[in-house]
Write a protein that holds these residues in place. Structure first.
Motif, PDB file in Angstrom:
ATOM      1  N   ALA A 183       0.851  -1.203   0.000  1.00 18.59           N
ATOM      2  CA  ALA A 183       0.000   0.000   0.000  1.00 18.59           C
ATOM      3  C   ALA A 183       0.883   1.248   0.000  1.00 18.59           C
ATOM      4  O   ALA A 183       0.595   2.227  -0.688  1.00 18.59           O
ATOM      5  CB  ALA A 183      -0.928  -0.008   1.210  1.00 18.59           C
ATOM      6  N   ALA A 184       1.973   1.194   0.758  1.00 21.37           N
ATOM      7  CA  ALA A 184       2.876   2.350   0.815  1.00 21.37           C
ATOM      8  C   ALA A 184       3.506   2.592  -0.558  1.00 21.37           C
ATOM      9  O   ALA A 184       3.563   3.725  -1.038  1.00 21.37           O
ATOM     10  CB  ALA A 184       3.951   2.103   1.871  1.00 21.37           C
ATOM     11  N   LEU A 185       3.926   1.510  -1.189  1.00 18.34           N
ATOM     12  CA  LEU A 185       4.577   1.665  -2.498  1.00 18.34           C
ATOM     13  C   LEU A 185       3.593   2.215  -3.542  1.00 18.34           C
ATOM     14  O   LEU A 185       3.963   2.974  -4.429  1.00 18.34           O
ATOM     15  CB  LEU A 185       5.129   0.304  -2.953  1.00 18.34           C
ATOM     16  N   LEU A 186       2.319   1.835  -3.405  1.00 20.88           N
ATOM     17  CA  LEU A 186       1.311   2.251  -4.397  1.00 20.88           C
ATOM     18  C   LEU A 186       0.526   3.479  -3.936  1.00 20.88           C
ATOM     19  O   LEU A 186      -0.551   3.767  -4.449  1.00 20.88           O
ATOM     20  CB  LEU A 186       0.329   1.093  -4.650  1.00 20.88           C
ATOM     21  N   ILE A 187       1.081   4.190  -2.975  1.00 17.86           N
ATOM     22  CA  ILE A 187       0.309   5.241  -2.287  1.00 17.86           C
ATOM     23  C   ILE A 187      -0.254   6.300  -3.230  1.00 17.86           C
ATOM     24  O   ILE A 187      -1.293   6.879  -2.975  1.00 17.86           O
ATOM     25  CB  ILE A 187       1.180   5.904  -1.188  1.00 17.86           C
ATOM     26  N   ASN A 188       0.404   6.546  -4.340  1.00 19.28           N
ATOM     27  CA  ASN A 188      -0.081   7.587  -5.251  1.00 19.28           C
ATOM     28  C   ASN A 188      -1.207   7.114  -6.164  1.00 19.28           C
ATOM     29  O   ASN A 188      -1.714   7.889  -6.961  1.00 19.28           O
ATOM     30  CB  ASN A 188       1.076   8.145  -6.099  1.00 19.28           C
ATOM     31  N   CYS A 189      -1.581   5.836  -6.043  1.00 18.63           N
ATOM     32  CA  CYS A 189      -2.725   5.345  -6.833  1.00 18.63           C
ATOM     33  C   CYS A 189      -3.986   5.633  -6.034  1.00 18.63           C
ATOM     34  O   CYS A 189      -3.932   5.765  -4.824  1.00 18.63           O
ATOM     35  CB  CYS A 189      -2.689   3.828  -6.982  1.00 18.63           C
TER      36      CYS A 189
END
Ligand code: ATP
Ligand code: MG
Length: 414
Positions: free
Chosen positions: A261-267
């Motif tokens: 979730a952190a890695l994809l936070i900008n989605c």
């Protein structure tokens, strides 16, 4: 046969027993690969693999309980002392056609077996009877220098099996090692080939990298080599860099769901669901990731929370990771700090009030009191429970009065 349960032996003991049995029967047998690397590093190996010149057929004959699913690739799993040990026949892997799996294996000796392994640090053997390391590939040296180096031509090794590129990142990240220059260049050159291997295998490696306490290093390396952009083609460089920053700031120990979730936070929630679907992650992981991403801002926007709402948020199974994500996002972007401070104070003020007390009235009670069965009962039950969580209602008789008022209000509206 005894009915008593077999006593579970240590993984090392089981490896020793397997090696011992093969040797007593006249075969060569050595501990091999990752366990040797970990022993030399003074770390407890995850598992011990054994390599031998006995054929899979012989191995299945020598041990009472075996699994032979990988036997055509030379691997038999021996079940012993409550554990599983992979026993692999010394082999050379021949002709990789699709960048994934060898088409054919040829049984050889230890020296050649070392050559088919991925990295020098993973290419050593250990003879437990003589307490001796057998190193045909310079693994000890590289371990000493802290280097991940492909065995043989890096370019060819990554062309044979593209997954090795992610494995290089996994080990360099986990061990905080450098990737040797030619190996690094070969990964950059071959990075786009990652799309030819099965997404399930990629997802497993991604989990290793993200769940590792050293995820910062692993993610940065994966980004620099151009692997991340090939795993997440829909994310731009800025999104990836920002995601890496957030994921790197998480506590060392955290779940795969939170790190992803952190890695994809900008989605947004929808995009993250699509990415997880493409990665073929489980439905559970997909909904966890998208819940964390969608609710981080929802939570902050709702602060200050009423007592009832606060309890409802706190009772959510992923509230802790959500709060961690919100905190780190706030720290990195310098936004939302006031809301988080207020939230922290509200949580402290709540003390140890129960978050999910039993409901004072159930659905039957509500119908007996005159609620018409249907969707309105659900709404009434929810509002009643919220009033209970707010401590506006403390007992059954107060609840009955509250419901009667609610019903008269709603009947008047009809
Ligand atoms: P871990 O500690 O994470 O289990 P490991 O080194 O034991 O790491 P495994 O995936 O368990 O890694 O594989 C065991 C060994 O098999 C490796 O150490 C390596 O020698 C060899 N190996 C595994 N995968 C590959 C591959 N794709 N190409 C070449 N050799 C491989
Ligand atoms: Mg292993």
């Amino acid at each position: 046969m005894s009915n008593r349960k077999t006593k579970k032996l240590s993984a090392r003991q089981v490896m020793l027993d397997v090696v011992g049995c093969l040797r007593e029967n006249g075969y060569e047998a050595l501990a091999a690969g990752g366990c040797v690397r970990d022993m030399l590093l003074g770390k407890k190996p995850n598992d011990y693999d054994v390599a031998t010149n006995a054929t899979p057929q012989t191995v299945t004959k020598l041990f009472k309980r075996t699994l032979t699913i990988g036997a055509q690739f030379g691997v038999v799993v021996v079940l012993l002392g409550g554990r599983q040990v992979e026993v692999a026949t010394f082999r050379s892997d021949q002709t990789y056609q699709d960048g994934r799996r060898p088409e054919k294996v040829v049984f050889t000796d230890a020296r050649h077996d070392a050559q088919r392994r991925d990295f020098t640090i993973n290419g050593m053997f250990y003879d437990p009877l003589a307490d001796r390391i057998i190193d045909y590939v310079g693994g000890k040296d590289d371990l000493h220098k802290g280097v991940v180096r492909a065995i043989g031509s890096a370019d060819r090794r990554f062309e044979e099996d593209h997954l090795r590129m992610l494995r290089a990142i996994r080990f360099a990240g986990r061990l905080d090692f450098q990737i040797e220059q030619k190996t690094f260049q070969a990964i950059r050159k071959n990075a786009s080939k990652l799309k030819h291997i099965s997404i399930e295998r990629i997802a497993i490696e991604l989990e290793y990298i993200l769940a590792d306490p050293q995820r910062k290093r692993g993610l940065n390396l994966a980004y620099e080599c151009g692997l991340l952009e090939n795993i997440f083609p829909s994310l731009g460089g800025d999104d990836l860099r920002f995601g890496i920053k957030i994921a790197s700031a998480l506590p060392k120990k955290c779940s795969f769901a939170l790190a992803l979730a952190a890695l994809l936070i900008n989605c947004d929630g929808k995009n993250s669901r699509r990415i997880c679907r493409d990665l073929k992650t489980s439905n559970e992981l997909r909904s966890q990731v998208s819940w964390l991403i969608s609710n981080r801002q929802v939570l902050l926007d709702a602060v200050p929370l009423s007592k009832g709402r606060l309890k409802q948020w706190l009772a959510k199974p992923l509230f802790e990771p959500l709060l961690q994500l919100a905190r780190i996002h706030a720290r990195v972007t310098s936004t939302g700090k006031d809301q988080l401070r207020t939230l922290r104070k509200q949580i402290a003020d709540l003390g140890d009030e129960p978050l999910t007390p039993p409901r004072l009235l159930d659905g039957h009670d509500l119908i007996k009191l005159g609620a018409v069965p249907g969707p309105l009962v659900g709404q009434l039950a929810e509002e009643l429970y919220l009033a209970q969580l707010e401590n506006h209602i403390q007992n059954r008789s107060q609840a009955v009065t509250w419901v009667k008022k609610w019903l008269s209000r709603h009947h008047n509206q009809d």
